[in-house]
Scaffold this motif. Sequence first.
Motif, PDB file in Angstrom:
ATOM      1  N   ASP A 107      67.510 -15.682 -21.039  1.00 10.61           N
ATOM      2  CA  ASP A 107      68.571 -16.233 -20.193  1.00 10.61           C
ATOM      3  C   ASP A 107      69.801 -15.335 -20.226  1.00 10.61           C
ATOM      4  N   LEU A 108      70.135 -14.863 -21.418  1.00  6.85           N
ATOM      5  CA  LEU A 108      71.282 -13.947 -21.543  1.00  6.85           C
ATOM      6  C   LEU A 108      71.029 -12.649 -20.787  1.00  6.85           C
ATOM      7  N   LEU A 109      69.772 -12.181 -20.798  1.00 11.65           N
ATOM      8  CA  LEU A 109      69.441 -10.936 -20.106  1.00 11.65           C
ATOM      9  C   LEU A 109      69.601 -11.079 -18.600  1.00 11.65           C
ATOM     10  N   VAL A 110      69.019 -12.129 -18.007  1.00 10.84           N
ATOM     11  CA  VAL A 110      69.097 -12.272 -16.549  1.00 10.84           C
ATOM     12  C   VAL A 110      70.530 -12.499 -16.094  1.00 10.84           C
ATOM     13  N   ASN A 111      71.345 -13.146 -16.936  1.00  9.57           N
ATOM     14  CA  ASN A 111      72.756 -13.318 -16.595  1.00  9.57           C
ATOM     15  C   ASN A 111      73.501 -11.992 -16.700  1.00  9.57           C
ATOM     16  N   LEU A 112      73.140 -11.186 -17.696  1.00  9.29           N
ATOM     17  CA  LEU A 112      73.770  -9.874 -17.854  1.00  9.29           C
ATOM     18  C   LEU A 112      73.453  -8.966 -16.667  1.00  9.29           C
ATOM     19  N   LEU A 113      72.228  -9.106 -16.118  1.00  7.66           N
ATOM     20  CA  LEU A 113      71.806  -8.284 -14.976  1.00  7.66           C
ATOM     21  C   LEU A 113      72.156  -8.930 -13.632  1.00  7.66           C
ATOM     22  N   HIS A 114      72.752 -10.119 -13.677  1.00  7.64           N
ATOM     23  CA  HIS A 114      73.159 -10.844 -12.463  1.00  7.64           C
ATOM     24  C   HIS A 114      71.973 -11.136 -11.539  1.00  7.64           C
ATOM     25  N   ILE A 115      70.802 -11.404 -12.126  1.00 11.91           N
ATOM     26  CA  ILE A 115      69.653 -11.805 -11.307  1.00 11.91           C
ATOM     27  C   ILE A 115      69.955 -13.172 -10.703  1.00 11.91           C
ATOM     28  N   SER A 116      69.717 -13.339  -9.411  1.00  6.56           N
ATOM     29  CA  SER A 116      70.015 -14.608  -8.743  1.00  6.56           C
ATOM     30  C   SER A 116      69.190 -15.728  -9.357  1.00  6.56           C
ATOM     31  N   LYS A 117      69.718 -16.932  -9.335  1.00  3.25           N
ATOM     32  CA  LYS A 117      69.083 -18.055 -10.013  1.00  3.25           C
ATOM     33  C   LYS A 117      67.681 -18.328  -9.495  1.00  3.25           C
ATOM     34  N   VAL A 131      60.731 -15.804 -12.063  1.00  2.00           N
ATOM     35  CA  VAL A 131      59.730 -14.793 -11.697  1.00  2.00           C
ATOM     36  C   VAL A 131      60.074 -13.459 -12.350  1.00  2.00           C
ATOM     37  N   PHE A 132      61.355 -13.115 -12.403  1.00  2.00           N
ATOM     38  CA  PHE A 132      61.756 -11.854 -13.040  1.00  2.00           C
ATOM     39  C   PHE A 132      61.402 -11.844 -14.527  1.00  2.00           C
ATOM     40  N   LYS A 133      61.689 -12.944 -15.230  1.00  2.00           N
ATOM     41  CA  LYS A 133      61.356 -13.018 -16.657  1.00  2.00           C
ATOM     42  C   LYS A 133      59.856 -12.802 -16.873  1.00  2.00           C
ATOM     43  N   ILE A 134      59.051 -13.481 -16.055  1.00  2.00           N
ATOM     44  CA  ILE A 134      57.596 -13.366 -16.190  1.00  2.00           C
ATOM     45  C   ILE A 134      57.143 -11.951 -15.858  1.00  2.00           C
ATOM     46  N   ASN A 135      57.702 -11.372 -14.791  1.00  2.00           N
ATOM     47  CA  ASN A 135      57.357 -10.001 -14.397  1.00  2.00           C
ATOM     48  C   ASN A 135      57.663  -9.024 -15.529  1.00  2.00           C
ATOM     49  N   LEU A 136      58.808  -9.208 -16.158  1.00  2.00           N
ATOM     50  CA  LEU A 136      59.212  -8.330 -17.265  1.00  2.00           C
ATOM     51  C   LEU A 136      58.207  -8.418 -18.414  1.00  2.00           C
ATOM     52  N   ILE A 137      57.843  -9.625 -18.814  1.00  2.00           N
ATOM     53  CA  ILE A 137      56.902  -9.796 -19.920  1.00  2.00           C
ATOM     54  C   ILE A 137      55.534  -9.236 -19.559  1.00  2.00           C
ATOM     55  N   CYS A 138      55.104  -9.434 -18.309  1.00  2.00           N
ATOM     56  CA  CYS A 138      53.787  -8.962 -17.879  1.00  2.00           C
ATOM     57  C   CYS A 138      53.683  -7.436 -17.886  1.00  2.00           C
ATOM     58  N   LEU A 139      54.801  -6.734 -17.830  1.00  2.00           N
ATOM     59  CA  LEU A 139      54.758  -5.269 -17.855  1.00  2.00           C
ATOM     60  C   LEU A 139      54.277  -4.746 -19.211  1.00  2.00           C
ATOM     61  N   PHE A 140      54.223  -5.607 -20.242  1.00  2.00           N
ATOM     62  CA  PHE A 140      53.688  -5.215 -21.537  1.00  2.00           C
ATOM     63  C   PHE A 140      52.168  -5.311 -21.579  1.00  2.00           C
ATOM     64  N   LEU A 141      51.546  -5.846 -20.525  1.00  2.00           N
ATOM     65  CA  LEU A 141      50.093  -5.986 -20.479  1.00  2.00           C
ATOM     66  C   LEU A 141      49.496  -4.706 -19.908  1.00  2.00           C
ATOM     67  N   GLN A 142      49.163  -3.772 -20.771  1.00  2.00           N
ATOM     68  CA  GLN A 142      48.755  -2.429 -20.354  1.00  2.00           C
ATOM     69  C   GLN A 142      47.471  -2.433 -19.542  1.00  2.00           C
ATOM     70  N   ALA A 143      46.571  -3.362 -19.795  1.00  2.00           N
ATOM     71  CA  ALA A 143      45.237  -3.306 -19.188  1.00  2.00           C
ATOM     72  C   ALA A 143      45.177  -3.900 -17.785  1.00  2.00           C
ATOM     73  N   TYR A 144      46.297  -4.448 -17.297  1.00  2.00           N
ATOM     74  CA  TYR A 144      46.262  -5.152 -16.011  1.00  2.00           C
ATOM     75  C   TYR A 144      47.284  -4.582 -15.033  1.00  2.00           C
ATOM     76  N   SER A 145      46.970  -4.727 -13.755  1.00  2.00           N
ATOM     77  CA  SER A 145      47.885  -4.278 -12.694  1.00  2.00           C
ATOM     78  C   SER A 145      48.983  -5.309 -12.510  1.00  2.00           C
ATOM     79  N   MET A 146      50.225  -4.843 -12.545  1.00  2.00           N
ATOM     80  CA  MET A 146      51.370  -5.733 -12.395  1.00  2.00           C
ATOM     81  C   MET A 146      52.297  -5.232 -11.295  1.00  2.00           C
ATOM     82  N   PRO A 147      52.975  -6.141 -10.587  1.00  2.00           N
ATOM     83  CA  PRO A 147      53.817  -5.725  -9.458  1.00  2.00           C
ATOM     84  C   PRO A 147      54.942  -4.791  -9.883  1.00  2.00           C
TER      85      PRO A 147
END
Length: 516
Positions: free
Chosen positions: A59-69, A74-90
């Motif tokens: 929550d502190l991160l998305v507020n620091l980056l001013h991501i719209s509410k 979706v942004f939080k999930i996208n960020l975490i999914c980028l750690f999944l090396q074996a799968y294609s992520m947006p």
Amino acid sequence: AQLENEIWYDLGNSSWQAIKITKDEVKLVGLDKDSPVFRRSQSLQEQIKPKKGSNLSLDLLVNLLHISKQDQLVFKINLICLFLQAYSMPMIVFDGSAGSIKTTATATVKRIIDPTGKSSQDNVSGMQEKPNDLVIQLYNRYLASFDNVSYIDSKISDVICRAITGSNNERRKLYTDNDEAIHSFRSKIVLNGIIPTLDYPDLQTRLISYDRETIDESNLITEKKFQERLNQILPNILGLIFKTLAKALQKYPELKDKIKPKTRMADFEIWGEIISRCLGNAPNKFLQEYHVKVNQQNISNQENYPIIQTIQILMKDKKFHEDSALNFFSDVSKIAEEKLMINLKDRFVKFPKHYNQITKHLKVVKPLLKNSGFDIINYHWTKQDPTFDKNTSIISISKIEPQKILTEDLDIQPSLFSLPSLTEKQAQKSKKNGESSERSPNSDSKPSLYPVNSSHKKQAGENSESSESNLLKFYCHTCDAGEFEENESTQLNGNIVEFHRKQGHDVRIWEKKENG
């Protein structure tokens, strides 16, 4: 590195330490002959060691980056999914006007996942304009972060699409005639630009563009201050991400076949929904918000490609349409000019200028049409049927029935969505009326319901008046859902409460007395 049931994250330090994530634990280990072999590029920067973090860290991160509410989940999930090396992520895209911290946001994502320095400038680079040079750039980075991208041509678009999906690239070795250098790569990508020209539908279906809140003078901070705040929360962000991935590995075998993807980024939908639940969100919440983003992108694409709107009008009262390419071109051109008031002679309008261009144009927009609910097939007429001349180019359009996400697919109770939620005003009213609210003594680890006294249940079942006066009520603070009742006559609500409890949600209990 992602193995079948493990995720390994190289910290890049001189001690050759890594974080090993399994479904049971998150552990700091040393790399040895039994661990995956990591290739460290010259740009690799040592990552900070993670600490135990709560959901507040993201929550502190998305507020620091001013991501719209509306984009934060979706942004939080996208960020975490980028750690999944074996799968294609947006691919993550930050666009917007000057001063909207596009570069800072891009560099922050890079620093969290694959740092190449401590400042924003260290964690972004320009995008190579030649395809082979871009392949090398992607090959040498787990996550590529590109700054101020203003144009992407078809060849570069193809390379990015292949990188997201995973591909090989062959090229002749320098100073040799016969040998090849083969680069196998699957990349995670984040980029920014004022308005990146992402005209190619294959690429558009592989990206998510995130809006940010307007930054006025009162919200501006210096680069030094931003980095200080990021440094404070970064260890907790990593700790929360790794803990969430461990939970996701545990739930993946159970849920992977119950979640039905609707877009080409199927792995992202499945893992995203599982990770969302692990963060405490209600089932289906991530999928709903992600599909809203996809629909927003489709609306934007319809403006860029008028033929999508013409087909929607053509198919308004039809489920199937088939005609020659010549007749189809005539029909959609007439709709575009007369109903949409589009000047098809304008060279900037993306619409085929002649009927022999229509099939090629439809191939380009086919992924976008599929997202809009239409399946396009082009073939040549070979039947012994006088409907069309032999070998005529035929265009066939079918409406795709929307794929429904059934509640049984998500392993939840159907009535969950129809129950009223407890508002903050109701909660305050309950406190004023003397209702007590308690948490389970084990709430720090896994919230659970207090056992209900069997004699109380018996009384509630025997006497409806007693049932009304001594009624256990539950409310899920994780999902903002409830209030649910528990007695012998409310088995369905009891099942719902049990569902929330099994998910590890923050379920609270209070007992309504006869005197209020």
